[in-house]
Design a protein around this motif. Structure first.
Motif, PDB file in Angstrom:
ATOM      1  N   TYR A 124       0.837  -1.194   0.000  1.00  0.00           N
ATOM      2  CA  TYR A 124       0.000   0.000   0.000  1.00  0.00           C
ATOM      3  C   TYR A 124       0.877   1.251   0.000  1.00  0.00           C
ATOM      4  CZ  TYR A 124       0.914  -0.729   5.024  1.00  0.00           C
ATOM      5  OH  TYR A 124       1.513  -0.970   6.233  1.00  0.00           O
ATOM      6  N   LEU A 125       0.269   2.323  -0.456  1.00  0.00           N
ATOM      7  CA  LEU A 125       0.893   3.644  -0.467  1.00  0.00           C
ATOM      8  C   LEU A 125      -0.210   4.653  -0.223  1.00  0.00           C
ATOM      9  CD1 LEU A 125       3.369   5.542  -1.152  1.00  0.00           C
ATOM     10  CD2 LEU A 125       2.459   5.597  -3.491  1.00  0.00           C
ATOM     11  N   ALA A 126       0.022   5.594   0.679  1.00  0.00           N
ATOM     12  CA  ALA A 126      -0.940   6.675   0.883  1.00  0.00           C
ATOM     13  C   ALA A 126      -0.492   7.881   0.069  1.00  0.00           C
ATOM     14  CB  ALA A 126      -1.038   7.046   2.362  1.00  0.00           C
ATOM     15  N   LEU A 127      -1.410   8.415  -0.715  1.00  0.00           N
ATOM     16  CA  LEU A 127      -1.150   9.635  -1.464  1.00  0.00           C
ATOM     17  C   LEU A 127      -1.558  10.806  -0.582  1.00  0.00           C
ATOM     18  CD1 LEU A 127      -0.298  10.914  -4.171  1.00  0.00           C
ATOM     19  CD2 LEU A 127      -2.707  10.807  -4.842  1.00  0.00           C
ATOM     20  N   THR A 128      -0.591  11.633  -0.188  1.00  0.00           N
ATOM     21  CA  THR A 128      -0.847  12.690   0.803  1.00  0.00           C
ATOM     22  C   THR A 128      -0.364  14.033   0.266  1.00  0.00           C
ATOM     23  OG1 THR A 128       1.258  12.134   1.892  1.00  0.00           O
ATOM     24  CG2 THR A 128      -0.745  11.126   2.797  1.00  0.00           C
ATOM     25  N   THR A 161      -2.887  -1.435  -2.802  1.00  0.00           N
ATOM     26  CA  THR A 161      -3.935  -0.448  -2.540  1.00  0.00           C
ATOM     27  C   THR A 161      -3.320   0.935  -2.425  1.00  0.00           C
ATOM     28  OG1 THR A 161      -5.341  -2.036  -1.374  1.00  0.00           O
ATOM     29  CG2 THR A 161      -5.739   0.285  -0.935  1.00  0.00           C
ATOM     30  N   LEU A 162      -3.847   1.880  -3.190  1.00  0.00           N
ATOM     31  CA  LEU A 162      -3.494   3.282  -3.030  1.00  0.00           C
ATOM     32  C   LEU A 162      -4.490   3.886  -2.058  1.00  0.00           C
ATOM     33  CD1 LEU A 162      -1.666   5.632  -3.899  1.00  0.00           C
ATOM     34  CD2 LEU A 162      -3.360   6.164  -5.669  1.00  0.00           C
ATOM     35  N   LEU A 163      -3.991   4.284  -0.901  1.00  0.00           N
ATOM     36  CA  LEU A 163      -4.847   4.847   0.139  1.00  0.00           C
ATOM     37  C   LEU A 163      -5.063   6.331  -0.101  1.00  0.00           C
ATOM     38  CD1 LEU A 163      -3.088   3.108   3.165  1.00  0.00           C
ATOM     39  CD2 LEU A 163      -5.341   2.522   2.240  1.00  0.00           C
ATOM     40  N   SER A 164      -6.265   6.798   0.156  1.00  0.00           N
ATOM     41  CA  SER A 164      -6.530   8.233   0.065  1.00  0.00           C
ATOM     42  C   SER A 164      -5.935   8.922   1.281  1.00  0.00           C
ATOM     43  CB  SER A 164      -8.035   8.487  -0.008  1.00  0.00           C
ATOM     44  OG  SER A 164      -8.678   8.034   1.178  1.00  0.00           O
ATOM     45  N   GLY A 165      -5.488  10.150   1.081  1.00  0.00           N
ATOM     46  CA  GLY A 165      -4.881  10.849   2.199  1.00  0.00           C
ATOM     47  C   GLY A 165      -4.580  12.294   1.893  1.00  0.00           C
ATOM     48  N   ILE A 166      -3.937  12.939   2.849  1.00  0.00           N
ATOM     49  CA  ILE A 166      -3.534  14.332   2.726  1.00  0.00           C
ATOM     50  C   ILE A 166      -2.422  14.599   3.721  1.00  0.00           C
ATOM     51  CG2 ILE A 166      -5.157  15.182   4.475  1.00  0.00           C
ATOM     52  CD1 ILE A 166      -5.624  17.637   2.693  1.00  0.00           C
ATOM     53  N   GLU A 167      -1.504  15.481   3.360  1.00  0.00           N
ATOM     54  CA  GLU A 167      -0.616  16.072   4.366  1.00  0.00           C
ATOM     55  C   GLU A 167      -1.228  17.422   4.684  1.00  0.00           C
ATOM     56  OE1 GLU A 167       4.005  17.150   5.511  1.00  0.00           O
ATOM     57  OE2 GLU A 167       3.480  16.917   3.391  1.00  0.00           O
ATOM     58  N   VAL A 168      -1.959  17.458   5.779  1.00  0.00           N
ATOM     59  CA  VAL A 168      -2.716  18.653   6.127  1.00  0.00           C
ATOM     60  C   VAL A 168      -1.848  19.570   6.983  1.00  0.00           C
ATOM     61  CG1 VAL A 168      -3.775  17.612   8.191  1.00  0.00           C
ATOM     62  CG2 VAL A 168      -4.931  19.486   7.006  1.00  0.00           C
ATOM     63  N   ASP A 187      -8.421   7.913   4.186  1.00  0.00           N
ATOM     64  CA  ASP A 187      -7.824   6.796   4.917  1.00  0.00           C
ATOM     65  C   ASP A 187      -6.747   7.274   5.891  1.00  0.00           C
ATOM     66  OD1 ASP A 187      -9.187   4.592   3.551  1.00  0.00           O
ATOM     67  OD2 ASP A 187      -7.990   5.132   1.799  1.00  0.00           O
ATOM     68  N   ILE A 188      -5.910   8.204   5.417  1.00  0.00           N
ATOM     69  CA  ILE A 188      -4.737   8.634   6.182  1.00  0.00           C
ATOM     70  C   ILE A 188      -4.667  10.156   6.201  1.00  0.00           C
ATOM     71  CG2 ILE A 188      -2.203   8.620   6.310  1.00  0.00           C
ATOM     72  CD1 ILE A 188      -3.456   5.891   6.917  1.00  0.00           C
ATOM     73  N   VAL A 189      -4.477  10.724   7.383  1.00  0.00           N
ATOM     74  CA  VAL A 189      -4.272  12.167   7.528  1.00  0.00           C
ATOM     75  C   VAL A 189      -2.946  12.382   8.249  1.00  0.00           C
ATOM     76  CG1 VAL A 189      -5.107  14.310   8.577  1.00  0.00           C
ATOM     77  CG2 VAL A 189      -6.734  12.693   7.545  1.00  0.00           C
ATOM     78  N   VAL A 190      -1.958  12.873   7.488  1.00  0.00           N
ATOM     79  CA  VAL A 190      -0.663  13.247   8.068  1.00  0.00           C
ATOM     80  C   VAL A 190      -0.732  14.733   8.381  1.00  0.00           C
ATOM     81  CG1 VAL A 190       1.825  13.421   7.690  1.00  0.00           C
ATOM     82  CG2 VAL A 190       0.548  11.497   6.713  1.00  0.00           C
ATOM     83  N   ALA A 191      -0.578  15.098   9.631  1.00  0.00           N
ATOM     84  CA  ALA A 191      -0.635  16.500  10.042  1.00  0.00           C
ATOM     85  C   ALA A 191       0.781  17.013  10.266  1.00  0.00           C
ATOM     86  CB  ALA A 191      -1.460  16.650  11.312  1.00  0.00           C
ATOM     87  N   SER A 192       1.131  18.113   9.592  1.00  0.00           N
ATOM     88  CA  SER A 192       2.490  18.650   9.669  1.00  0.00           C
ATOM     89  C   SER A 192       2.443  20.173   9.756  1.00  0.00           C
ATOM     90  CB  SER A 192       3.313  18.269   8.429  1.00  0.00           C
ATOM     91  OG  SER A 192       3.295  16.883   8.185  1.00  0.00           O
TER      92      SER A 192
END
Length: 330
Positions: A124-128, A161-168, A187-192
């Motif tokens: 898998y990979l999350a696109l963020t 699987t390409l996971l939905s996400g964001i670097e918010v 799926d994934i929320v990376v907060a930075s």
């Protein structure tokens, strides 16, 4: 040697070493050009040389590959960058939760990031891609992110699987730079934090604690914001109460990112050890902005292994089902 494979491998290695994105893009463009030519043109040096998207350096690679040789340019890159020691932990990583495409400040389309991830054996990979406030990185408005979600859904198939996400972006008050209802769909929320990195320590502590206390956040990205080397120069780490931030991460089930980019080495070793002591989970991520940078996981895994981070506490060693259940709070 197949010239398309040679050109793409050169681009991959240049991206891995964070060479000029324009140089790497030139080799990917040439590979796409060759792929689009008929067989007769591929075998005709004169017509190849005149093809749009092929320059002197890329033509030399194509010519040597067609002659059955490993191109000199590729051989040199392999000798300099290709022999990287893979830690035992690297072999246990199943995916990557922080990557960017040309939708924001990445250099390539989503499909090229997916192809590279699959080539590395990722499950898998999350696109963020970035959020709206980061205009310099072409952050995604809510409308653009919704459009991207439709594209991401097309990359889910058996074995990957390409996971939905964001670097918010973490706002100055600890809020998140995207519509809450839209974050709920990801799926994934990376907060930075990307701005006001020299904020006074008490305020920065409150900011980060507020962000990781938000139930929509999955991962705290490059926590100190420091840069230790590289073309962007150096930058000192933000000042904050790391114990308070990591205790909030542990309490709210937010993973601390071990950012694999060598110019970041973020968090510093002593903060990884503190987060371990507190009981945090971790996510070893590439923060890739190009396909070749996905392989930077080697660096993050080496650091984590050297510091004794248990594989079980690294969420990117988990199989997809377990990761998704955890991320969605199931």
């Amino acid at each position: 040697m197949d010239p398309i494979e040679a050109l793409n491998e050169i681009a991959f290695l240049l991206e891995r070493e964070r060479a000029s994105k324009f140089k790497a893009k030139a080799f990917r463009t040439a590979a796409a050009t060759v792929a689009g030519l008929d067989e007769a043109t591929r075998q005709d040096p004169d017509r190849l040389r005149r093809a749009k998207g092929i320059g002197a350096s890329t033509f030399a690679v194509i010519e040597q590959a067609l002659a059955g040789e490993v191109p000199d340019y590729l051989r040199d890159l392999r000798e300099r960058f290709g022999d990287v020691r893979r830690s035992e932990l690297r072999g246990q990583l199943r995916g990557d939760l922080h990557s960017h495409s040309e939708w924001s400040d990445g250099t390539t389309p989503i499909d090229q990031m997916v192809a590279a991830a699959r080539g590395l054996g990722h499950e898998y990979l999350a696109l963020t891609d970035h959020s709206p406030r980061l205009k310099v990185a072409r952050g995604l408005s809510p409308e653009r992110l919704r459009a991207q979600l439709e594209v991401v859904a097309g990359f889910r198939d058996e074995g990957f699987t390409l996971l939905s996400g964001i670097e918010v972006d973490i706002l100055s008050d600890g809020g998140l730079d995207q519509e809450p209802e839209l974050l709920d769909e990801l799926d994934i929320v990376v907060a930075s934090a990307h701005s006001e990195l020299r904020m006074e320590a008490a305020s920065m502590t409150r900011r980060l604690v507020a962000a990781v206390s938000n139930p929509r956040v999955t991962v705290l990205g490059h926590v100190t914001g420091r840069l230790v080397t590289g073309s962007r120069g150096t930058r000192p780490p933000s000042e904050f109460d790391a114990r308070a931030v990591f205790e909030a991460c542990a309490e709210h089930g937010v993973a601390v990112e071990i950012n694999s980019r060598p110019e970041r080495e973020d968090p510093p070793d002593e903060l990884i050890l503190l987060a371990m002591e507190i009981g945090c989970l971790f996510s070893i991520d590439s923060d890739a902005h190009a396909p070749g940078q996905l392989s930077l996981l080697d660096h993050g895994a080496e650091r984590a292994e050297r510091l004794g981070v248990p594989a079980e506490r690294i969420i990117t060693t988990w199989p997809l089902g377990r990761l998704q259940a955890w991320a969605w709070g199931a």
